[in-house]
Design a protein around this motif. Structure first.
Motif, PDB file in Angstrom:
ATOM      1  N   LEU A  26     -18.910 -12.291 -19.859  1.00 41.67           N
ATOM      2  CA  LEU A  26     -17.503 -12.642 -19.690  1.00 41.67           C
ATOM      3  C   LEU A  26     -16.603 -11.432 -19.898  1.00 41.67           C
ATOM      4  CD1 LEU A  26     -15.255 -14.713 -19.270  1.00 41.67           C
ATOM      5  CD2 LEU A  26     -15.433 -15.301 -21.703  1.00 41.67           C
ATOM      6  N   VAL A  27     -16.887 -10.621 -20.920  1.00 48.02           N
ATOM      7  CA  VAL A  27     -16.076  -9.424 -21.188  1.00 48.02           C
ATOM      8  C   VAL A  27     -16.189  -8.430 -20.040  1.00 48.02           C
ATOM      9  CG1 VAL A  27     -15.847  -7.403 -22.682  1.00 48.02           C
ATOM     10  CG2 VAL A  27     -16.145  -9.675 -23.697  1.00 48.02           C
ATOM     11  N   LEU A  28     -17.407  -8.191 -19.551  1.00 48.47           N
ATOM     12  CA  LEU A  28     -17.596  -7.243 -18.446  1.00 48.47           C
ATOM     13  C   LEU A  28     -16.893  -7.722 -17.181  1.00 48.47           C
ATOM     14  CD1 LEU A  28     -21.344  -6.234 -18.912  1.00 48.47           C
ATOM     15  CD2 LEU A  28     -19.338  -4.791 -19.261  1.00 48.47           C
ATOM     16  N   ALA A  29     -16.992  -9.022 -16.895  1.00 48.79           N
ATOM     17  CA  ALA A  29     -16.333  -9.563 -15.702  1.00 48.79           C
ATOM     18  C   ALA A  29     -14.819  -9.428 -15.812  1.00 48.79           C
ATOM     19  CB  ALA A  29     -16.729 -11.025 -15.500  1.00 48.79           C
ATOM     20  N   THR A  30     -14.281  -9.682 -16.994  1.00 45.27           N
ATOM     21  CA  THR A  30     -12.834  -9.573 -17.208  1.00 45.27           C
ATOM     22  C   THR A  30     -12.383  -8.119 -17.094  1.00 45.27           C
ATOM     23  OG1 THR A  30     -12.914 -11.484 -18.703  1.00 45.27           O
ATOM     24  CG2 THR A  30     -10.958 -10.092 -18.803  1.00 45.27           C
ATOM     25  N   MET A  31     -13.143  -7.201 -17.664  1.00 46.47           N
ATOM     26  CA  MET A  31     -12.799  -5.776 -17.571  1.00 46.47           C
ATOM     27  C   MET A  31     -12.860  -5.286 -16.128  1.00 46.47           C
ATOM     28  SD  MET A  31     -14.743  -4.237 -20.946  1.00 46.47           S
ATOM     29  CE  MET A  31     -14.355  -2.550 -20.453  1.00 46.47           C
ATOM     30  N   PHE A  32     -13.878  -5.724 -15.395  1.00 47.33           N
ATOM     31  CA  PHE A  32     -14.010  -5.328 -13.992  1.00 47.33           C
ATOM     32  C   PHE A  32     -12.832  -5.837 -13.176  1.00 47.33           C
ATOM     33  CE2 PHE A  32     -15.945  -6.060  -9.709  1.00 47.33           C
ATOM     34  CZ  PHE A  32     -16.132  -4.725  -9.382  1.00 47.33           C
ATOM     35  N   ALA A  33     -12.423  -7.092 -13.431  1.00 49.27           N
ATOM     36  CA  ALA A  33     -11.266  -7.641 -12.713  1.00 49.27           C
ATOM     37  C   ALA A  33     -10.002  -6.863 -13.051  1.00 49.27           C
ATOM     38  CB  ALA A  33     -11.097  -9.122 -13.072  1.00 49.27           C
ATOM     39  N   ALA A  34      -9.834  -6.483 -14.330  1.00 47.92           N
ATOM     40  CA  ALA A  34      -8.651  -5.720 -14.732  1.00 47.92           C
ATOM     41  C   ALA A  34      -8.633  -4.348 -14.077  1.00 47.92           C
ATOM     42  CB  ALA A  34      -8.611  -5.579 -16.251  1.00 47.92           C
ATOM     43  N   VAL A  35      -9.798  -3.684 -14.014  1.00 47.01           N
ATOM     44  CA  VAL A  35      -9.883  -2.362 -13.374  1.00 47.01           C
ATOM     45  C   VAL A  35      -9.545  -2.457 -11.893  1.00 47.01           C
ATOM     46  CG1 VAL A  35     -11.479  -0.525 -12.700  1.00 47.01           C
ATOM     47  CG2 VAL A  35     -11.483  -1.379 -15.043  1.00 47.01           C
ATOM     48  N   LEU A  36     -10.065  -3.488 -11.240  1.00 42.28           N
ATOM     49  CA  LEU A  36      -9.757  -3.672  -9.815  1.00 42.28           C
ATOM     50  C   LEU A  36      -8.271  -3.929  -9.598  1.00 42.28           C
ATOM     51  CD1 LEU A  36     -12.718  -5.803  -8.413  1.00 42.28           C
ATOM     52  CD2 LEU A  36     -12.036  -3.519  -7.682  1.00 42.28           C
ATOM     53  N   PHE A  37      -7.671  -4.719 -10.478  1.00 42.29           N
ATOM     54  CA  PHE A  37      -6.242  -4.998 -10.344  1.00 42.29           C
ATOM     55  C   PHE A  37      -5.414  -3.717 -10.483  1.00 42.29           C
ATOM     56  CE2 PHE A  37      -2.124  -6.023 -12.284  1.00 42.29           C
ATOM     57  CZ  PHE A  37      -1.600  -6.884 -11.334  1.00 42.29           C
ATOM     58  N   VAL A  38      -5.710  -2.931 -11.519  1.00 39.32           N
ATOM     59  CA  VAL A  38      -4.989  -1.677 -11.717  1.00 39.32           C
ATOM     60  C   VAL A  38      -5.235  -0.721 -10.547  1.00 39.32           C
ATOM     61  CG1 VAL A  38      -4.809   0.386 -13.181  1.00 39.32           C
ATOM     62  CG2 VAL A  38      -4.984  -1.882 -14.224  1.00 39.32           C
ATOM     63  N   GLY A  39      -6.495  -0.680 -10.095  1.00 37.87           N
ATOM     64  CA  GLY A  39      -6.817   0.189  -8.964  1.00 37.87           C
ATOM     65  C   GLY A  39      -6.092  -0.217  -7.695  1.00 37.87           C
ATOM     66  N   THR A  40      -5.956  -1.522  -7.483  1.00 36.54           N
ATOM     67  CA  THR A  40      -5.233  -2.008  -6.295  1.00 36.54           C
ATOM     68  C   THR A  40      -3.763  -1.582  -6.336  1.00 36.54           C
ATOM     69  OG1 THR A  40      -6.720  -3.911  -6.094  1.00 36.54           O
ATOM     70  CG2 THR A  40      -4.583  -4.066  -4.996  1.00 36.54           C
ATOM     71  N   VAL A  41      -3.126  -1.760  -7.506  1.00 44.29           N
ATOM     72  CA  VAL A  41      -1.725  -1.352  -7.656  1.00 44.29           C
ATOM     73  C   VAL A  41      -1.571   0.154  -7.442  1.00 44.29           C
ATOM     74  CG1 VAL A  41       0.200  -1.221  -9.273  1.00 44.29           C
ATOM     75  CG2 VAL A  41      -1.204  -3.285  -9.180  1.00 44.29           C
ATOM     76  N   TRP A  42      -2.521   0.923  -7.990  1.00 43.83           N
ATOM     77  CA  TRP A  42      -2.443   2.381  -7.913  1.00 43.83           C
ATOM     78  C   TRP A  42      -2.662   2.891  -6.488  1.00 43.83           C
ATOM     79  CZ3 TRP A  42      -0.837   6.193 -10.934  1.00 43.83           C
ATOM     80  CH2 TRP A  42      -1.222   7.502 -10.641  1.00 43.83           C
ATOM     81  N   LEU A  43      -3.614   2.292  -5.772  1.00 44.01           N
ATOM     82  CA  LEU A  43      -3.974   2.789  -4.444  1.00 44.01           C
ATOM     83  C   LEU A  43      -3.141   2.197  -3.314  1.00 44.01           C
ATOM     84  CD1 LEU A  43      -7.876   2.741  -4.773  1.00 44.01           C
ATOM     85  CD2 LEU A  43      -6.389   4.749  -4.767  1.00 44.01           C
ATOM     86  N   TRP A  44      -2.401   1.151  -3.597  1.00 42.48           N
ATOM     87  CA  TRP A  44      -1.675   0.457  -2.517  1.00 42.48           C
ATOM     88  C   TRP A  44      -0.728   1.382  -1.735  1.00 42.48           C
ATOM     89  CZ3 TRP A  44      -3.282  -4.113  -0.950  1.00 42.48           C
ATOM     90  CH2 TRP A  44      -2.517  -4.802  -0.006  1.00 42.48           C
ATOM     91  N   PRO A  45       0.060   2.239  -2.391  1.00 43.43           N
ATOM     92  CA  PRO A  45       0.942   3.130  -1.601  1.00 43.43           C
ATOM     93  C   PRO A  45       0.170   4.058  -0.670  1.00 43.43           C
ATOM     94  CG  PRO A  45       1.645   3.047  -3.885  1.00 43.43           C
ATOM     95  CD  PRO A  45       0.304   2.390  -3.830  1.00 43.43           C
ATOM     96  N   ARG A  46      -1.027   4.472  -1.092  1.00 47.08           N
ATOM     97  CA  ARG A  46      -1.812   5.370  -0.254  1.00 47.08           C
ATOM     98  C   ARG A  46      -2.393   4.659   0.967  1.00 47.08           C
ATOM     99  NH1 ARG A  46      -5.343   8.960  -4.616  1.00 47.08           N
ATOM    100  NH2 ARG A  46      -3.633   9.389  -6.076  1.00 47.08           N
ATOM    101  N   LEU A  47      -2.427   3.337   0.909  1.00 49.41           N
ATOM    102  CA  LEU A  47      -2.985   2.566   2.016  1.00 49.41           C
ATOM    103  C   LEU A  47      -1.891   1.890   2.840  1.00 49.41           C
ATOM    104  CD1 LEU A  47      -5.922   0.868   0.054  1.00 49.41           C
ATOM    105  CD2 LEU A  47      -6.069   2.845   1.566  1.00 49.41           C
ATOM    106  N   ALA A  48      -0.694   2.453   2.764  1.00 47.69           N
ATOM    107  CA  ALA A  48       0.448   1.821   3.437  1.00 47.69           C
ATOM    108  C   ALA A  48       0.508   2.103   4.932  1.00 47.69           C
ATOM    109  CB  ALA A  48       1.752   2.279   2.776  1.00 47.69           C
ATOM    110  N   ARG A  49      -0.228   3.104   5.378  1.00 43.06           N
ATOM    111  CA  ARG A  49      -0.185   3.423   6.818  1.00 43.06           C
ATOM    112  C   ARG A  49      -0.806   2.305   7.655  1.00 43.06           C
ATOM    113  NH1 ARG A  49      -2.115   9.786   6.773  1.00 43.06           N
ATOM    114  NH2 ARG A  49      -0.418  10.586   5.437  1.00 43.06           N
ATOM    115  N   GLN A  50      -0.335   2.252   8.915  1.00 43.14           N
ATOM    116  CA  GLN A  50      -0.785   1.198   9.813  1.00 43.14           C
ATOM    117  C   GLN A  50      -1.891   1.705  10.725  1.00 43.14           C
ATOM    118  OE1 GLN A  50       0.282  -1.980   9.563  1.00 43.14           O
ATOM    119  NE2 GLN A  50       1.476  -1.253   7.796  1.00 43.14           N
ATOM    120  N   ASN A  51      -3.084   1.808  10.190  1.00 39.61           N
ATOM    121  CA  ASN A  51      -4.242   2.102  11.020  1.00 39.61           C
ATOM    122  C   ASN A  51      -5.412   1.272  10.487  1.00 39.61           C
ATOM    123  OD1 ASN A  51      -5.752   3.723   8.954  1.00 39.61           O
ATOM    124  ND2 ASN A  51      -3.985   5.103   9.195  1.00 39.61           N
ATOM    125  N   TRP A  52      -6.498   1.229  11.227  1.00 37.88           N
ATOM    126  CA  TRP A  52      -7.572   0.305  10.872  1.00 37.88           C
ATOM    127  C   TRP A  52      -8.213   0.626   9.524  1.00 37.88           C
ATOM    128  CZ3 TRP A  52     -12.654   1.613  10.083  1.00 37.88           C
ATOM    129  CH2 TRP A  52     -13.060   2.880  10.486  1.00 37.88           C
TER     130      TRP A  52
END
Length: 375
Positions: A9-35
């Motif tokens: 449960l702890v590992l799954a929660t930590m992994f979800a938190a890392v993915l959430f932070v990573g999504t917020v951090w990387l979202w501006p870099r993925l703002a371009r409109q290409n495939w």
């Protein structure tokens, strides 16, 4: 690591938190409109949502004890099922074998004479040939010298489906509650046999003797009392045994007492239903046997068969439980028999969950204690 492990449960929660932070951090870099960037955004969103879903699912399973292992979750559990005892007199050690013993957590006193004991056991039914594990709670009095010749009443405690017997000990706290009530003088000391009603997992057998299949009703009506009675100092006369369960276990408890009133003098159904369902988890329970199907409908029984001489308790909630109206109808039908005795616990609100049942268990055990004898 097991499904119910805190580390998972702890590992799954930590992994979800890392993915959430990573999504917020990387979202501006993925703002371009290409495939590539669009694919990246989709992948991050899916991964984050799946991780969050897994974390919530693991937390819910920890709280409610739906599945006990990965094999149980994916329907691959095969180590507990139907076995046949071919020896003339059964196994040399008898139909009940103690696997391990432990103290009751959260109570004062480490010795059995002061804190009681929980034994994990394996039971093999001589009639049904069903093998299943269970937990047996022995109250402190069972080990005290002044009670060495005394027999004790027994309460069989059943989970819902799929459920785990361990949840009855650790989540619903049956041993702790029983010990505290007995200490306060609000109930007599009782032995409790805690187990799943699902004796041939992953199939939901609904405590039915399935034609050509598992004989689960016979196990609870004959094999279980015989096995427990042969190993522990329990009352053997009618009136010494009761049965309680939640959800599917509640339905099973009521049905077993109604079908076998000389075995179970009292039954309590916490949030029960009153008719065996037919769905993908049960399969064909009755194989076209209309009489068997009708007897599995408790309200049909009350209308068409002689009323059983037993005591029943049912629980529900005005808000949060789907069985509320059916429960009121069931109470009314039982009252009309003037033979079967009925009591109820109706909460103002409460869902179909452990928190609700924990609110009902103390009063249920007191009620059960008042209807069982110790001889």
């Amino acid at each position: 690591m097991g499904l119910t492990s805190n580390k998972v449960l702890v590992l799954a929660t930590m992994f979800a938190a890392v993915l959430f932070v990573g999504t917020v951090w990387l979202w501006p870099r993925l703002a371009r409109q290409n495939w590539r960037t669009v694919s990246g955004r989709v992948a991050l969103m899916l991964a984050t949502q799946l991780a969050l879903f897994a974390s919530v699912g693991l937390a819910a399973n920890q709280a409610f004890g739906f599945y006990g292992s990965w094999a149980d979750l994916f329907g691959k559990e095969t180590d507990q099922g139907i076995v046949v005892d071919h020896s003339a007199h059964g196994s040399s050690g008898g139909p009940l074998q103690v696997v391990s013993s432990s103290e009751v957590k959260g109570v004062s006193g480490k010795r059995p004479e002061t804190g009681g004991q929980i034994q994990k056991v394996d039971i093999v039914g001589r009639t049904s040939h069903i093998a299943t594990p269970a937990y047996v709670y022995l109250p402190p009095e069972y080990f005290q010298p002044q009670y060495r010749t005394r027999t004790f009443p027994v309460a069989v405690v059943l989970t819902g489906y799929p459920g785990t017997a361990e949840a009855l000990v650790k989540k619903l706290n049956y041993p702790n509650t029983a010990q505290q009530l007995a200490k306060d003088g609000r109930m007599q000391p009782m032995i409790m046999v805690m187990m799943r009603p699902t004796l041939a997992p992953p199939r939901d057998t609904e405590c039915v003797d399935i034609p050509g299949g598992p004989q689960t009703e016979s196990f609870f009506a004959k094999d279980l009392p015989e096995a427990v009675g042969g190993h522990y100092r329990v009352g053997r006369r009618p009136g010494s045994w009761g049965i309680v369960g939640d959800s599917t276990g509640g339905y099973c408890a009521l049905k077993l007492a109604m079908h076998h009133p000389r075995v179970y003098a009292a039954a309590a159904g916490l949030s029960p239903y009153y008719k065996a369902p037919i769905d993908p988890t049960t399969g064909d329970l009755f194989r076209g046997d209309r009489n068997l199907q009708n007897r599995a409908d408790l309200r049909w029984m009350l209308t068409h068969l002689p009323a059983p001489d037993t005591s029943l308790l049912v629980t529900s909630s005005k808000v949060g439980e789907h069985n509320y109206k059916d429960t009121l109808k069931f109470i009314e039908q039982v009252q009309a028999t003037n033979v079967t005795r009925i009591s109820s616990i109706i909460l103002d609100s409460g869902g179909h969950n452990f928190n609700t049942w924990r609110r009902e268990i103390p009063a249920t055990l007191q009620w059960m204690s008042g209807r069982l004898t110790d001889h």
